[in-house]
Motif scaffolding. Structure first.
Motif, mmCIF file in Angstrom:
data_model
loop_
_atom_site.group_PDB
_atom_site.id
_atom_site.type_symbol
_atom_site.label_atom_id
_atom_site.label_comp_id
_atom_site.label_asym_id
_atom_site.label_seq_id
_atom_site.Cartn_x
_atom_site.Cartn_y
_atom_site.Cartn_z
ATOM 1 N N THR A 97 12.768 7.786 -9.414
ATOM 2 C CA THR A 97 14.145 7.645 -8.931
ATOM 3 C C THR A 97 14.225 6.998 -7.559
ATOM 4 N N SER A 98 13.083 6.843 -6.896
ATOM 5 C CA SER A 98 13.080 6.164 -5.598
ATOM 6 C C SER A 98 11.751 5.447 -5.425
ATOM 7 N N TRP A 99 11.788 4.417 -4.583
ATOM 8 C CA TRP A 99 10.617 3.567 -4.394
ATOM 9 C C TRP A 99 10.463 3.234 -2.911
ATOM 10 N N ALA A 100 9.248 3.228 -2.447
ATOM 11 C CA ALA A 100 8.960 2.852 -1.057
ATOM 12 C C ALA A 100 7.839 1.816 -1.075
ATOM 13 N N TRP A 101 8.178 0.575 -0.697
ATOM 14 C CA TRP A 101 7.223 -0.536 -0.712
ATOM 15 C C TRP A 101 6.744 -0.820 0.711
ATOM 16 N N ASP A 102 5.440 -0.967 0.866
ATOM 17 C CA ASP A 102 4.858 -1.351 2.156
ATOM 18 C C ASP A 102 4.195 -2.712 1.966
ATOM 19 N N PHE A 103 4.850 -3.758 2.498
ATOM 20 C CA PHE A 103 4.367 -5.126 2.297
ATOM 21 C C PHE A 103 3.459 -5.614 3.430
ATOM 22 N N ASP A 104 3.570 -5.012 4.616
ATOM 23 C CA ASP A 104 2.751 -5.488 5.741
ATOM 24 C C ASP A 104 1.594 -4.546 6.057
ATOM 25 N N ASN A 105 1.355 -3.562 5.179
ATOM 26 C CA ASN A 105 0.178 -2.693 5.259
ATOM 27 C C ASN A 105 0.094 -1.951 6.595
ATOM 28 N N ASP A 106 1.269 -1.506 7.101
ATOM 29 C CA ASP A 106 1.265 -0.750 8.351
ATOM 30 C C ASP A 106 1.590 0.726 8.134
ATOM 31 N N GLY A 107 1.687 1.135 6.869
ATOM 32 C CA GLY A 107 1.964 2.535 6.572
ATOM 33 C C GLY A 107 3.429 2.908 6.610
ATOM 34 N N THR A 108 4.301 1.963 6.930
ATOM 35 C CA THR A 108 5.740 2.222 7.013
ATOM 36 C C THR A 108 6.457 1.456 5.911
ATOM 37 N N PRO A 109 7.315 2.136 5.124
ATOM 38 C CA PRO A 109 8.026 1.422 4.043
ATOM 39 C C PRO A 109 8.894 0.295 4.589
ATOM 40 N N VAL B 177 -0.420 -4.788 -0.837
ATOM 41 C CA VAL B 177 0.944 -4.293 -1.049
ATOM 42 C C VAL B 177 0.836 -2.898 -1.669
ATOM 43 N N SER B 178 1.589 -1.944 -1.143
ATOM 44 C CA SER B 178 1.542 -0.561 -1.621
ATOM 45 C C SER B 178 2.911 -0.125 -2.100
ATOM 46 N N LEU B 179 2.898 0.745 -3.132
ATOM 47 C CA LEU B 179 4.135 1.304 -3.676
ATOM 48 C C LEU B 179 3.972 2.806 -3.833
ATOM 49 N N ILE B 180 4.963 3.560 -3.359
ATOM 50 C CA ILE B 180 5.077 4.987 -3.632
ATOM 51 C C ILE B 180 6.331 5.172 -4.481
ATOM 52 N N ALA B 181 6.148 5.635 -5.723
ATOM 53 C CA ALA B 181 7.258 5.897 -6.635
ATOM 54 C C ALA B 181 7.450 7.410 -6.724
#
Length: 874
Positions: free
Chosen positions: A704-716, A735-739
């Motif tokens: 139901t929610s997604w947090a993408w980190d594109f610059d690899n700094d640990g912040t969505p 690139v990281s994704l927390i679903a």
């Protein structure tokens, strides 16, 4: 009586010496003690009595003088430094100093003065004296220039001896509000063609003193109809803001700025005129002949010129061709500088060739036929060929007026090149009239073969030469993919979504350089996993290709993929749903879904050799886990469920009697809502710096929610489900994704490739192992006229460099891209003919010297969108 002194006589005052002489004459003992302190006056002089009693002399004390004040020594900055204010305005805090002596005690009455060092401001008062506490202050008004401001404070007259003797106050003045009196608005050019005209509008915003205003976004409007006025950019440091105006209606228009507040109303007039055109658009003229050209639209008067090739044209537009075959280009120019060009061939009289008697021609227009001539029958057992290759490497088209050969046996083949190794454009036999065949290579190789019996009346065809590529945007490739299940097998269904007047398309489903389909909506049989697909489309202006990822969650045993982390999917034997599995197989597959309580596997088909070919299912990650089922035979198995988040399957077959196998589907089961299983793909295989790359969420179990980190700094960075992101740096980036959902969260990371862009004429070389090379206009702009720029690709230690074109649209026959194996044009040419030209995508080229040299040359007119190519090295 005895007196004791602590100074030697030579240092005693005269009156003391005289006194000592008197005392000595009266019999008094006098002794001077060296090294002891002697009183500075008689008031402090105390004689020491001797043992004999004699009268005491007490000197009369003198009065103590008042202390003298210490003089002024230095200044101290109290307040007012480091301020910023609008030009012409007094700073909010007064400039204040304090006068102190060497003991840091304040002094009053010291004369001081303030003077402006820079910025052109003023102080009031400029001079005065310090007050009882040593303070003095003045008001500083900034100058009218948006610049640094400074004021110095010092003692008037004689400088102070201490440090600091002066105090400097520093500040800054910023520009004020926009002013209708000081601001300007201009357009360039003042006129433009309706069909393609774009006016650049430049607003220069300044304050009332003429200081440029930066960071201001003006708002504009335009009169008239058919207009598209873009939003103005924010003003630069020079106060410039830009917008563009396009229109479909030819008329005079007024562009007006009415914002920001204080600007008033600024306006400028611009004229739109109809597009300039030259006719005829497809001229035909023979050697030594004449043809009249005329212009329309634009702004009169017109002027004509020959800009390429030979011949002459007079003021009325009458062109006289040269005495030999030529490729010519004519230009008409109107009063506001618009141009319109036409390119054509100056041909000899059309030739009529028997292709079994003539093997090669450079004629730009003509007719060819079989050995029997128009209306006559060809012969048995023929093998004839004709190469049509006009000078200049310009594209050709062939159209047929008659065609009749023995179907299936007497065949005509047409190749896009100089021999039968070139790409085959068309082949056929029978009585159906062939379609018009077009070549972009600058040559056509035509071959006709007949067997030993049954002849026909043959064929007659005309060829012509096309000399220019139309002006317009390249097509935009795009497609969608979905899984389908047919009775015989399972496929992926592709749907073409390309736009831009698509004339042709090709599909490469393995990205191995081969063409797998030319259909609009083809199907393709694949296994499970993430695959790359290359789609190439062409329109009248050129070609463009796109490489995209597709995700297929259907897997076959004994294929490259041996596991899946997806919460659901389909698993088939190695023969898929329509074929038999192989003999002697022994293959495993792991299903493991994070956060799942169990995995369930259900069957829709099952047939194996009973007692010999088995599908074994284990409750864990390998065959050491508890065995849940050993399946064989023709009975449809019941659903099998694990006790945990992993299921391992192993299929084995003996060396004979293979069968249709099985089709099974798995589903992960979660406790409560269950945490998502995070997964995603980037829709394109790679991206470039500054261009958005689209990502697609593939997470299982309904996040139901997604947090993408594109610059690899640990912040969505983004919280959308399927975002597009513009990368500012190149390389293999993480690139990281927390679903997440109510049951928890799942995370995953993947690497995406982002390439740096190197435009020709802006860059000269690169040592990067990979990158994107474009024409001088960059990824989206047109290249310029009259260019001749080179670029060296030389990665350190590379054994080979490969260049793959993904866009091509240059003026055919006049603008060219040349590629050499080496660091300059002395290397082996890797381009065809005299260079890649036109709109057909060149095949990938590889240089084995470890370097490539790429050069682009353009003539003086008709610039296009150009090219884009990716290089890789090994």
């Amino acid at each position: 009586m005895r007196y004791v002194f602590s100074r030697p006589p030579e240092f005693l005052p005269l009156f003391v010496v005289a006194t000592l002489a008197v005392l000595s004459s009266t019999g008094c003992a006098v002794k001077v003690l060296e090294g002891e302190q002697f009183p500075e006056s008689l008031a402090s002089f105390s004689p020491t009595p001797s043992p004999s009693a004699e009268p005491t002399i007490s000197p009369t004390p003198s009065p103590t003088p008042s202390p003298t004040p210490e003089p002024a020594d230095h200044l101290v900055l109290v307040e007012g430094d480091g301020q910023s204010e609008t030009v012409g305005t007094a700073f909010a805090t007064a400039l204040k100093v304090q006068v102190l002596n060497a003991l840091n005690q304040p002094l009053s009455g010291v004369p001081l003065e303030f003077s402006v060092l820079s910025g052109g401001g003023s102080v009031s008062p400029a001079s005065g004296v310090s007050d009882a506490s040593g303070y003095f202050a003045t008001i500083f008004t900034a100058g009218t220039a948006a610049a640094a401001q400074s004021v110095v404070a010092r003692r008037a007259g004689t400088a102070l001896p201490g440090s600091p003797a002066t105090i400097t106050f520093s500040g800054s003045a910023t520009a004020g509000a926009a002013s209708a009196l000081a601001s300007t608005l201009s357009v360039s050019p003042a006129s433009a063609a309706v069909s393609s005209g774009t006016l650049t509008i430049t607003a220069v915003l300044k304050d009332e003193y003429g200081n440029p205003l930066s960071g201001v976004t003006p708002v504009g409007s335009v009169s008239g109809s058919g207009n598209t006025l873009s939003a103005f950019s924010a003003t630069s440091g020079a106060g410039e803001a830009m917008a563009t105006l396009q229109s479909s209606v030819a008329e005079s228009k007024t562009v007006t700025l009415s914002s920001p507040a204080g600007l008033g109303s600024l306006s400028v007039a611009a004229d739109f005129v109809t597009a300039l055109a030259i006719s005829p658009a497809s001229p035909s003229v023979n050697v030594g002949g004449t043809i009249a050209f005329s212009a329309s639209g634009g702004a009169t008067p017109y002027s004509y010129s020959v800009v390429a090739g030979a011949g002459s044209i007079d003021a009325s537009g009458l062109y006289t061709a040269p005495g030999s075959e030529e490729i010519a280009k004519l230009r008409v120019t109107d009063a506001i500088g618009q141009t319109s060009d036409v390119a054509f061939g100056v041909d000899s009289a059309p030739v009529n060739l028997n292709m079994c008697a003539t093997t090669v021609t450079s004629a730009t227009v003509g007719t060819f036929h079989d050995s029997g001539g128009p209306g006559g029958a060809y012969n048995n057992s023929q093998d004839c060929s004709l190469l049509i290759q006009p000078s200049g490497g310009v594209p050709l088209s062939v159209s047929f007026s008659s065609f009749a050969t023995e179907s299936g046996y007497d065949i005509l083949r047409i190749y896009d090149g100089t021999n039968a190794a070139a790409p085959l454009l068309w082949q056929g036999s029978g009585s159906t009239l062939p379609p018009t065949v077009q070549s972009q290579s600058g040559a056509l190789f035509i071959r006709f073969t007949s067997d030993g019996s049954v002849i026909g009346t043959g064929f007659t065809a005309n060829w012509t030469t096309s000399y220019s590529l139309g002006t317009g945007p390249l097509p935009m490739p795009d497609f969608s993919a979905s899984e389908i299940f047919a009775s015989s097998d399972s496929h992926v269904q592709f749907t073409d979504l390309s736009v831009g007047g698509i004339l042709s398309r090709t599909w490469d489903f393995l990205i191995n350089g081969s063409i797998d389909s030319t259909g609009a909506n083809p199907t393709w049989s694949v296994g499970g996993g993430i695959f790359g697909v290359r789609q190439q489309v062409a329109n009248a202006y050129g070609s463009r290709a796109r490489l995209r990822n597709i995700s297929v969650n259907r897997h076959k045993f004994c294929a490259s993929a041996i596991s899946s982390g997806m919460p659901s999917g389909t698993l088939l034997d190695s023969g898929a749903s329509g074929g038999a599995y192989g003999n002697g197989e022994s293959c495993g597959f792991l299903i493991q879904s994070a956060g799942a309580a169990s995995i369930s596997l259900s069957f829709s088909a099952f047939t194996t050799e009973s007692g010999f070919d088995f599908l074994r299912i284990y409750d864990g990650v390998n065959a050491s886990a508890p065995l849940l089922a050993a399946l064989s035979g023709a009975s449809l198995p019941a659903t099998v469920t694990t006790t945990g988040p992993a299921m391992y399957l192993r299929f084995s077959s003996d060396l004979s009697s293979n069968y249709q196998g099985f089709v099974a589907s798995w589903q992960a089961n979660y406790v409560g809502t269950g945490a998502p299983v995070a997964d995603f793909i980037s829709e394109d295989l790679s991206g470039i710096v500054g261009e958005a790359l689209q990502f697609r969420d593939l997470s299982g179990n309904t996040p139901t929610s997604w947090a993408w980190d594109f610059d690899n700094d640990g912040t969505p960075d983004v919280t959308q489900q399927n975002p597009a992101y513009v990368f500012s740096s190149s390389g293999a980036l993480t690139v990281s994704l927390i679903a997440s959902n109510a049951g928890g969260s799942g995370a995953t990371s993947k690497t995406v490739q982002i390439d740096e862009v190197f435009p020709l004429c802006q860059s000269a070389s690169s040592t990067a192992s990979r990158g994107v090379l474009t024409d001088s206009g960059g990824p989206s702009g047109d290249y310029s006229e009259s260019e001749n720029c080179g670029f060296v690709i030389q990665p350190p230690g590379a054994a080979s460099v490969t260049l793959r074109f993904d866009e091509m649209g240059v003026e055919n026959g006049f603008d060219r891209v040349l590629v050499y194996d080496g660091t300059d044009a002395s290397g082996t040419p890797l381009h065809t003919g005299s260079g890649f030209t036109g709109g057909a995508l060149p095949a990938a080229v590889t240089g084995n010297s470890g370097a490539l040299y790429v050069r682009m040359t353009t003539d003086g007119s008709l610039n296009r969108q150009g090219f884009r190519a990716l290089w890789t090295s090994q």
